[in-house]
Design a protein around this motif. Structure first.
Motif, mmCIF file in Angstrom:
data_model
loop_
_atom_site.group_PDB
_atom_site.id
_atom_site.type_symbol
_atom_site.label_atom_id
_atom_site.label_comp_id
_atom_site.label_asym_id
_atom_site.label_seq_id
_atom_site.Cartn_x
_atom_site.Cartn_y
_atom_site.Cartn_z
ATOM 1 N N LYS A 1 -88.215 37.306 21.998
ATOM 2 C CA LYS A 1 -88.337 38.793 22.313
ATOM 3 C C LYS A 1 -87.123 39.490 21.895
ATOM 4 O O LYS A 1 -86.881 40.906 22.110
ATOM 5 N N GLY A 2 -86.484 38.870 21.027
ATOM 6 C CA GLY A 2 -85.372 39.639 20.347
ATOM 7 C C GLY A 2 -83.775 39.305 20.552
ATOM 8 O O GLY A 2 -83.063 39.853 19.908
ATOM 9 N N ALA A 3 -83.541 38.286 21.443
ATOM 10 C CA ALA A 3 -82.057 37.966 21.530
ATOM 11 C C ALA A 3 -81.876 37.131 20.278
ATOM 12 O O ALA A 3 -82.528 36.229 19.669
ATOM 13 N N ASP A 4 -80.197 37.449 19.974
ATOM 14 C CA ASP A 4 -79.715 36.772 18.847
ATOM 15 C C ASP A 4 -79.201 35.583 19.287
ATOM 16 O O ASP A 4 -79.018 34.524 18.569
ATOM 17 N N GLY A 5 -78.833 35.299 20.765
ATOM 18 C CA GLY A 5 -78.322 34.149 21.242
ATOM 19 C C GLY A 5 -78.417 34.138 22.590
ATOM 20 O O GLY A 5 -78.749 35.058 23.290
ATOM 21 N N VAL A 6 -78.746 32.924 23.249
ATOM 22 C CA VAL A 6 -78.992 32.620 24.774
ATOM 23 C C VAL A 6 -77.803 31.478 25.029
ATOM 24 O O VAL A 6 -77.978 30.543 24.454
ATOM 25 N N TYR A 7 -77.293 31.711 26.274
ATOM 26 C CA TYR A 7 -76.710 30.742 26.789
ATOM 27 C C TYR A 7 -76.878 30.631 28.076
ATOM 28 O O TYR A 7 -77.489 31.495 29.129
ATOM 29 N N GLU B 1 -72.306 44.622 9.155
ATOM 30 C CA GLU B 1 -70.815 45.077 9.920
ATOM 31 C C GLU B 1 -71.178 45.609 11.188
ATOM 32 O O GLU B 1 -70.417 45.046 12.102
ATOM 33 N N ASN B 2 -72.252 46.529 11.186
ATOM 34 C CA ASN B 2 -72.446 46.988 12.549
ATOM 35 C C ASN B 2 -73.317 46.497 13.252
ATOM 36 O O ASN B 2 -73.949 47.025 14.311
ATOM 37 N N PHE B 3 -73.597 45.234 12.972
ATOM 38 C CA PHE B 3 -74.317 44.529 13.932
ATOM 39 C C PHE B 3 -73.767 44.063 15.169
ATOM 40 O O PHE B 3 -72.806 43.577 15.232
ATOM 41 N N GLU B 4 -74.795 44.445 16.199
ATOM 42 C CA GLU B 4 -74.307 44.243 17.664
ATOM 43 C C GLU B 4 -75.519 43.137 18.163
ATOM 44 O O GLU B 4 -76.553 43.708 18.428
ATOM 45 N N PRO B 5 -74.999 42.033 18.375
ATOM 46 C CA PRO B 5 -75.958 40.907 18.952
ATOM 47 C C PRO B 5 -76.470 41.112 20.233
ATOM 48 O O PRO B 5 -75.638 41.954 21.302
ATOM 49 N N GLU B 6 -77.654 40.874 20.520
ATOM 50 C CA GLU B 6 -78.068 41.044 21.957
ATOM 51 C C GLU B 6 -78.042 39.550 22.195
ATOM 52 O O GLU B 6 -78.669 38.377 21.692
#
Ligand code: FES
Length: 147
Positions: A57-63, A2-7
């Motif tokens: 390096k830890g990004a959960d998503g990249v655009y 629930e508290n997940f804040e994506p990088e």
């Protein structure tokens, strides 16, 4: 989660998406602080290895956010970037990752609201997917070390 804040890492073209982000800021249109912008002179400079490195390096998503079709200041940098994003998506699929973790977007410098909306939508999408597989492995490892 629930508290997940994506990088989120956003490679933004100086001539369009970066300026659109700036415009969003000057119009006080907020977008999630999860999105970390990397300004590039043209999305044609963004290689598949840059996207993969961000994920490693830890990004959960990249655009990658480039100029509108036909508006690239370097002729076809945005088109090439689109192909590279597709290439990375295929690679992620082979690895068993969600391909939606990587995306290509196109916008003009005047599309500040669009920039903010897409940043929010992308962040929400990644939030639903949860942490990247690399992070999940690290979370599992740390839980085993504690337990
Ligand atoms: Fe903006 Fe090429 S100059 S994508």
């Amino acid at each position: 989660m629930e508290n997940f804040e994506p990088e989120i890492v956003a490679f933004c073209c100086h001539y369009c998406a970066y300026t659109a982000a700036d415009m969003a800021g000057s119009k006080r249109i907020s977008y999630p602080p999860n999105v970390k912008i990397i300004r590039v002179p043209c999305t044609g400079k963004v290689d598949a290895i840059h996207i993969m490195k961000a994920l490693e390096k830890g990004a959960d998503g990249v655009y990658v956010a480039g100029c509108l079709e036909g508006d690239c200041h370097f002729k076809n940098g945005n088109t090439r970037a689109g192909y590279r994003v597709e290439h990375v998506q295929k690679y992620l699929e082979e690895l068993g990752w969600e391909t939606e973790r990587v995306a290509m977007m196109n916008m003009s410098a005047g599309m500040g609201e669009f920039f903010a909306r897409t940043a929010l939508e992308f962040t929400q999408k990644i939030k639903q997917l949860g942490p990247s597989p690399i992070k999940r492995i690290n979370i599992d490892k740390s839980q085993k070390a504690v337990g």
